[in-house]
Design a protein around this motif. Structure first.
Motif, PDB file in Angstrom:
ATOM      1  N   LEU A   8     -56.185  -0.816  64.304  1.00 51.90           N
ATOM      2  CA  LEU A   8     -55.029  -0.972  65.199  1.00 51.90           C
ATOM      3  C   LEU A   8     -53.753  -1.407  64.483  1.00 51.90           C
ATOM      4  O   LEU A   8     -52.758  -1.720  65.139  1.00 51.90           O
ATOM      5  CB  LEU A   8     -55.364  -1.979  66.302  1.00 51.90           C
ATOM      6  N   GLU A  12     -50.120  -1.716  66.442  1.00 52.20           N
ATOM      7  CA  GLU A  12     -49.636  -3.097  66.570  1.00 52.20           C
ATOM      8  C   GLU A  12     -48.251  -3.242  65.953  1.00 52.20           C
ATOM      9  O   GLU A  12     -47.368  -3.881  66.524  1.00 52.20           O
ATOM     10  CB  GLU A  12     -50.609  -4.066  65.909  1.00 52.20           C
ATOM     11  N   TRP A  43     -53.089  -0.585  76.792  1.00 55.45           N
ATOM     12  CA  TRP A  43     -53.451  -1.168  75.495  1.00 55.45           C
ATOM     13  C   TRP A  43     -54.951  -1.458  75.418  1.00 55.45           C
ATOM     14  O   TRP A  43     -55.574  -1.284  74.377  1.00 55.45           O
ATOM     15  CB  TRP A  43     -52.641  -2.439  75.250  1.00 55.45           C
ATOM     16  N   HIS A  44     -55.528  -1.899  76.507  1.00 57.98           N
ATOM     17  CA  HIS A  44     -56.966  -2.197  76.524  1.00 57.98           C
ATOM     18  C   HIS A  44     -57.783  -0.947  76.192  1.00 57.98           C
ATOM     19  O   HIS A  44     -58.726  -1.007  75.399  1.00 57.98           O
ATOM     20  CB  HIS A  44     -57.385  -2.776  77.873  1.00 57.98           C
ATOM     21  N   GLU A  47     -57.519  -0.252  72.526  1.00 56.97           N
ATOM     22  CA  GLU A  47     -58.375  -1.155  71.749  1.00 56.97           C
ATOM     23  C   GLU A  47     -59.842  -0.732  71.785  1.00 56.97           C
ATOM     24  O   GLU A  47     -60.541  -0.806  70.781  1.00 56.97           O
ATOM     25  CB  GLU A  47     -58.251  -2.591  72.273  1.00 56.97           C
TER      26      GLU A  47
END
Length: 68
Positions: A8, A12, A43-44, A47
């Motif tokens: 990420l 990020e 975003w979850h 991830e």
């Protein structure tokens, strides 16, 4: 189209850069924008899903006939 990353780090950094460049934008809002821009709902999901496929090829490593 969804982009995949080996980790990420790039998303990020992109989210943090947005925070620095756009006054008043929270990190959460910039993460949401980055996730949606690269094909995720939020975003979850980014991830959880980013490493489930091979990383997407970068433009500079693609042969010119594959770049549209």
């Amino acid at each position: 189209m969804r982009l995949y990353y080996p980790n990420l780090t790039r998303p990020e950094k992109a989210a943090r850069r947005l925070v620095d460049l756009v006054p008043g934008v929270s990190l959460a809002k910039s993460q949401q924008a980055v996730a949606q821009a690269i094909g995720y709902r939020n975003w979850h999901e980014l991830e959880c899903q980013h490493a489930k496929q091979r990383p997407s090829a970068l433009d500079q490593t693609l042969p010119s006939e594959e770049i549209q």
